[in-house]
Enzyme design. Structure first.
Site, short mmCIF file in Angstrom:
data_model
loop_
_atom_site.label_atom_id
_atom_site.label_comp_id
_atom_site.label_asym_id
_atom_site.label_seq_id
_atom_site.Cartn_x
_atom_site.Cartn_y
_atom_site.Cartn_z
N GLU A 6 0.87 -1.15 -0.05
CA GLU A 6 -0.38 0.08 -0.30
C GLU A 6 1.20 0.80 0.18
OE1 GLU A 6 -2.55 -0.44 3.28
OE2 GLU A 6 -4.31 -1.68 1.57
N GLU B 279 -5.30 -7.77 -1.02
CA GLU B 279 -6.05 -8.56 0.07
C GLU B 279 -7.67 -7.29 -0.06
OE1 GLU B 279 -4.36 -5.51 3.02
OE2 GLU B 279 -2.75 -5.77 2.66
C1 BG6 Z 1 -4.19 -2.99 4.55
C2 BG6 Z 1 -3.05 -3.68 5.38
O1 BG6 Z 1 -5.03 -1.81 5.10
O2 BG6 Z 1 -5.69 -3.46 5.45
C3 BG6 Z 1 -3.26 -4.65 6.02
O3 BG6 Z 1 -2.52 -3.35 4.40
C4 BG6 Z 1 -4.34 -4.08 7.35
O4 BG6 Z 1 -1.68 -4.33 6.64
C5 BG6 Z 1 -5.72 -4.35 6.58
O5 BG6 Z 1 -4.47 -5.42 7.93
C6 BG6 Z 1 -7.18 -4.14 7.15
O6 BG6 Z 1 -6.87 -3.30 8.37
P1 BG6 Z 1 -7.24 -3.73 9.84
O7 BG6 Z 1 -7.10 -2.47 10.26
O8 BG6 Z 1 -8.35 -4.27 9.81
O9 BG6 Z 1 -5.79 -4.67 10.17
#
Ligand code: BG6
Length: 481
Positions: free
Chosen positions: A175, A376
């Site tokens: 990111e 993701e």
């Molecule tokens: C993304 C990141 O922004 O979102 C991850 O790359 C992160 O590292 C994921 O875990 C989900 O966000 P969160 O805050 O729910 O863990």
């Protein structure tokens, strides 16, 4: 069937949120080890030294360091074709400045890759996922300092060489466009300006932040060049957090705002890494924000030569933008925005929008014509472990099913999408809040927000559902996911 035969179905995690073992095998402290726990109502605290009485969840996380064989076997049981993970930079170079890599760190990931291959799983490895040796923040203020580029390359070179026959797919920075936000100072750039303590309200120097991102662009490009020299078969990608927005109203002014938001938040970084140069709108953006970057001639050559082979994205939700005042707001991954009246939200207030994924994939493919992988996507939710060891998570299945259908739609539209690794396939520490209770996984980890628990692993209902999705390459026998 929409999904191609070799589609990379799998899951994703990051070293700092998964591994624990923060002081084992010669690992040095990383910036993530200095983040305390929080909730979505109370922000995490950024410590400069370990403070008595505070809890640092990333240090324990899901204890993959001691459970990796079992965890990878569970991924194998689901039929994963790919697993996106990251290497902890401070496991390989504990302070970031050693001349030689830490052998115990190299050995650990060698073992991980061996287990993955034994289970027929292709690793997709991020070099830096919200993590760098703490020493580099203390000494250089992280990526604010150009010298960190060479230190990063020493690390990248070491892992490219050591794993040149183990890993084919690499990603440079997780990111990278998180640096477009003040939140990205510490987490993404390792920048801790004087006075910074509150994770959600960091002391910001916009010029330094964009300079830090410039250094990351150069480091990423040089890593692409060097990686290809180590092994021409390597496929090296970038990673962009998709924070798509819609105009809240048809007011043309909202339309312009929407377009500007896409440019500033997603295309600014993606254009540099994919097209090899800053976009046409960058000079005006810099001027409006008082940004004056130190860009050397050789930097521009590296950017041109170090274009990525593919694009990877994270996608969780969408927001709206508008010039209208007093509209309802909503939270989101990295960034919230105006509330969309047509969408439901998750337990953490993130709007759920599968159609937005199809829209996004088409936008990106139309602009770049590069293969895309979603590395993701997923739903953070509260889960309940029943006495009989089951976890019923229909809400997660619904979320994933709708997004997989959106992917199928994009594939049918003609988008070259080659994989999907669901975020947090095993429960991990949340990046934004440090909670364990914000769970994404197919695999439940018995630990609470403070690291209490047996760390035993349990299969959720979604585990069996996803196994069937993979088995049927995105469908079931009756043709639906
Ligand atoms: C993304 C990141 O922004 O979102 C991850 O790359 C992160 O590292 C994921 O875990 C989900 O966000 P969160 O805050 O729910 O863990």
């Amino acid at each position: 069937m929409a999904f191609p035969k070799n589609f990379l179905w799998g899951g994703a995690t990051a070293a700092n949120q998964l591994e624990g073992g923060y002081a084992e095998g010669g690992k040095g402290l990383s910036i993530a080890d200095m983040l305390t726990n929080g909730t979505h109502a109370s922000p995490r605290h950024i410590s400069s030294v370990t403070e008595e009485g505070r809890y640092y969840p990333n240090r324990i996380a899901s204890d993959f360091y001691h459970h990796y064989k079992e965890d990878i076997a569970l991924m194998g049981e689901m039929g994963f074709k790919a697993y996106r993970m990251s290497i902890g930079w401070s496991r390989i170079f504990p302070t970031g400045e050693e001349e030689r890599p830490n052998q115990a760190g190299l050995d650990f990931y060698k073992e991980v890759f061996r287990e993955l291959r034994a289970n027929g799983i292709e690793p997709i490895v991020t070099l830096s996922h919200y993590e760098m040796p703490l020493n580099l923040t203390n000494k250089y203020n992280g990526w604010a300092d150009r010298r960190v580029i060479d230190l990063f390359l020493r690390y990248a070179r070491a892992v490219f060489e050591y794993y040149k026959d183990d890993v084919k797919y690499w990603l440079t920075f997780n990111e990278i466009n998180c640096g477009c936000l003040p939140l990205g100072n510490y987490m993404s750039l390792g920048i801790r300006n004087e006075g910074t303590a509150n994770f959600l309200d960091q002391v910001d120097d916009v010029n330094l932040r964009y300079q830090g991102m410039h250094h990351q662009f150069v480091a990423s490009a040089r890593a692409v060049i060097e990686g290809h020299a180590v092994n021409p078969e390597f496929r090296i990608g970038n990673m962009i957090a998709m924070m798509p927005v819609y105009p809240l109203t048809p007011d043309p002014k909202d339309m312009l705002l929407f377009q500007k938001n896409w440019r500033d938040m997603q295309y600014y970084c993606a254009d540099v890494q994919i097209r090899g140069e800053y976009p046409y709108f960058a000079p005006r953006f810099w001027k409006e924000n008082g940004i004056c970057l130190d860009i050397k001639d050789e930097d521009l050559v590296y950017l041109r030569q170090g274009k990525v082979d593919y694009l990877s994205i994270s996608y969780y939700q969408t927001n709206c933008v508008t010039l209208k005042k007093d509209v309802a707001q909503t939270a989101g991954n990295l960034l919230g925005g105006a509330k969309n009246p047509y969408l439901e939200v998750s337990d953490w207030g993130w709007q759920i929008d599968p159609d937005g994924l199809r829209y996004t994939l088409n936008e990106l493919y139309g602009r770049y014509r590069l293969p895309i992988i979603i590395v993701e996507n997923g739903l953070g939710a509260f889960d309940r472990l029943e006495e009989d060891g089951t976890i019923h998570d229909p809400y997660r299945i619904d979320y994933l099913r709708s997004h997989i259908k959106a992917m199928a739609g994009a594939l049918e539209d003609g988008v070259d999408l080659f994989g999907y690794t669901m975020w947090g396939c095993i429960d991990i520490t949340s990046a934004s809040t440090g909670e364990m209770g914000k769970r994404y996984g197919f695999i439940y980890v018995d630990s609470d927000d403070f690291g209490n628990g047996t760390f035993k692993r349990y299969r959720k209902d979604s585990f069996f559902w996803y196994r069937d999705v993979i088995r049927n390459n995105g469908g079931t026998e009756d043709g639906t996911v």
